[in-house]
Design a protein around this motif. Structure first.
Motif, short mmCIF file in Angstrom:
data_model
loop_
_atom_site.label_atom_id
_atom_site.label_comp_id
_atom_site.label_asym_id
_atom_site.label_seq_id
_atom_site.Cartn_x
_atom_site.Cartn_y
_atom_site.Cartn_z
N ALA A 71 -56.63 -6.08 -11.31
CA ALA A 71 -56.32 -3.82 -11.08
C ALA A 71 -57.19 -3.43 -12.40
N VAL A 72 -58.00 -2.80 -12.91
CA VAL A 72 -58.28 -2.82 -14.13
C VAL A 72 -58.21 -1.81 -14.44
N THR A 73 -57.06 -1.25 -16.14
CA THR A 73 -57.19 -0.23 -16.79
C THR A 73 -57.46 0.39 -17.89
N ILE A 106 -41.83 -11.31 -15.48
CA ILE A 106 -42.22 -10.39 -16.30
C ILE A 106 -43.65 -9.76 -16.24
N PHE A 107 -44.83 -8.67 -15.65
CA PHE A 107 -46.07 -8.54 -15.69
C PHE A 107 -46.57 -8.95 -16.92
N THR A 108 -47.90 -9.32 -16.79
CA THR A 108 -48.43 -9.50 -17.86
C THR A 108 -50.19 -8.22 -17.76
N ARG A 109 -50.35 -8.27 -18.73
CA ARG A 109 -51.76 -7.78 -18.53
C ARG A 109 -53.19 -7.63 -19.70
N GLY A 110 -54.12 -8.12 -18.96
CA GLY A 110 -55.08 -9.10 -20.37
C GLY A 110 -55.55 -8.20 -21.18
N LEU A 111 -55.53 -7.81 -22.87
CA LEU A 111 -55.84 -6.89 -23.15
C LEU A 111 -57.29 -7.60 -23.86
N ILE A 112 -57.82 -6.08 -23.34
CA ILE A 112 -59.37 -6.64 -23.48
C ILE A 112 -60.07 -5.00 -25.18
N GLU A 113 -60.37 -6.03 -25.64
CA GLU A 113 -60.25 -5.35 -27.01
C GLU A 113 -61.71 -4.80 -27.82
N LEU A 169 -58.77 -2.59 -20.54
CA LEU A 169 -60.23 -2.33 -21.70
C LEU A 169 -59.91 -1.63 -22.38
N GLN A 170 -59.64 -1.89 -23.70
CA GLN A 170 -59.09 -0.64 -24.94
C GLN A 170 -60.03 -0.64 -25.80
N GLY A 171 -60.47 0.68 -26.65
CA GLY A 171 -60.73 0.37 -27.41
C GLY A 171 -61.05 1.61 -28.38
#
Ligand code: SAM
Ligand code: FES
Length: 349
Positions: free
Chosen positions: A137-139, A54-61, A109-111
């Motif tokens: 990777a940067v999303t 399972i791939f993980t993505r670290g979510l930074i709000e 990077l979400q916002g």
């Protein structure tokens, strides 16, 4: 299960395509038995491509300040009760550094659409993350921007962009958004991102207000035609300070059913079991993985702001440290026979 349903599931598993009317039939006539069969087929396909990883993505709000007023969203600009924040570049970089130590190799990077983050500033942050963590990777998931802006971020090193289309039906889109927002522009952004070279993610909420099975059929057809690299779907959950505060939430059952269908439509797609799914059911993310999802997106935001990034009520994991989130999810995935990968997690085409 009726014969037609059975036939449609196998046609989908083989041909990865159905007509609009067939997708709608699959939704309208669903049974528990159909859901189990779809989930079984979806899990087989997912395991064939990705094994038990399972791939993980670290979510930074990074900010809950938004110029938009989407009717479903807890951080919409009209919500005067929302306590606003934005992270400074140093804080964002600290989150990524901590995440890297924990084993994350993708940072999202979400916002909200916060004008503070100019192209220049975002490009600086993106290139610094890539400089510090060249194996990652940067999303970006910062909403709609111009093509030039997307291109600048891509040139600065951004690899992926998440922009849910929200609904593939224009009339439905207009009922979820204020009149100054446009369905055509959202779709144009997705095309621009694809043309520039990003790995692109679209997606929608399950059970959003006014949504009918015909709308979902169009979402599925859109996914079949656009073939996104990622597809974020999760249940709509009402937020108490929005116009949709009294609307019912989407269900775990329908979300899992659609996750399985999407896996069969586009076998390699990167499909998260979302935090919203974990919010409506304590085992929602595990059930999402068992239905065919293969990505989870734990929260890497500083604990102090997590409650403020409140898109919907009762969001989970707002009190946990990043390390606890990773360990908790690692444990949850192992309990169902999967494990978290330490990997950028690109799509395997
Ligand atoms: N501003 C960016 C954008 O528009 O893509 C990213 C942030 S936006 C909050 C991320 C996603 O949250 C949206 O695409 C939407 O599907 C989802 N979302 C917003 N409100 C929600 C709600 N009440 N329940 C479930 N999901 C929600
Ligand atoms: Fe902008 Fe939700 S209205 S992020």
């Amino acid at each position: 299960m009726d014969d037609r349903l059975y036939e449609l599931i196998y046609t989908l598993a083989e041909k990865h395509s159905l007509s609009l009317e067939e997708y709608q039939y699959l939704i309208d006539h669903r049974t528990e038995e159909a859901a189990s069969l779809l989930a079984k087929e979806a899990a087989i396909i997912s395991k064939r491509i990705y094994g038990n990883l399972i791939f993980t993505r670290g979510l930074i709000e990074i900010s809950n300040i938004c110029k938009n007023d989407c009717l479903y969203c807890g951080i919409r600009r009209s919500n005067k009760n929302c306590v606003r924040y934005r992270l400074m570049p140093e804080q964002i970089l600290d989150c990524a550094d901590e995440g890297h130590i924990l084993g994350f190799r993708t940072f999202v990077l979400q916002g909200g659409e916060d004008g503070y983050y100019t192209d220049e500033l975002l490009c600086q942050i993106i290139s610094e993350i890539k400089r510090r963590h060249p194996d990652s990777a940067v999303t970006i998931s910062m909403g709609e921007r111009g093509k030039q802006s997307f291109r600048r971020m891509y040139d600065a090193g951004a690899d992926r962009y998440l922009l849910r289309h929200e609904t593939a039906d224009r009339t439905h889109y207009m009922r979820l958004h204020p009149s100054e927002m446009s369905f055509e522009h959202r779709m144009q952004c997705l095309q621009d991102l694809r043309d520039i070279g990003y790995q692109v993610g679209c997606g929608f909420m399950v059970g959003s207000p006014y949504q009918m099975s015909g709308h979902l059929a169009r979402d599925l057809k859109f996914i079949e035609e656009f073939l996104p690299d990622m597809c974020g779907i999760g249940p709509f959950i009402p937020h108490h300070d929005t116009p949709f505060c009294n609307e019912p939430a989407g269900t775990l059952e329908l979300t899992c059913y659609l996750l399985s269908i999407i896996r069969l439509i586009h076998p390699p797609v990167l499909l998260p079991a979302t935090t919203a799914l974990g919010t409506i059911d304590p085992k929602g993310r595990e059930k999402g993985i068992q239905a065919g999802a293969n990505v989870i997106m734990p929260n890497l935001s500083p604990v102090g702001v997590r409650k403020q990034y409140e898109l919907y009520d009762n969001k989970i994991c707002t009190g946990e440290e990043s390390a606890q989130c990773r360990h908790c999810l690692d444990h949850r995935m192992r309990s169902i026979g999967y494990e978290l990968a330490v990997d950028k997690g690109d799509i395997r085409k």
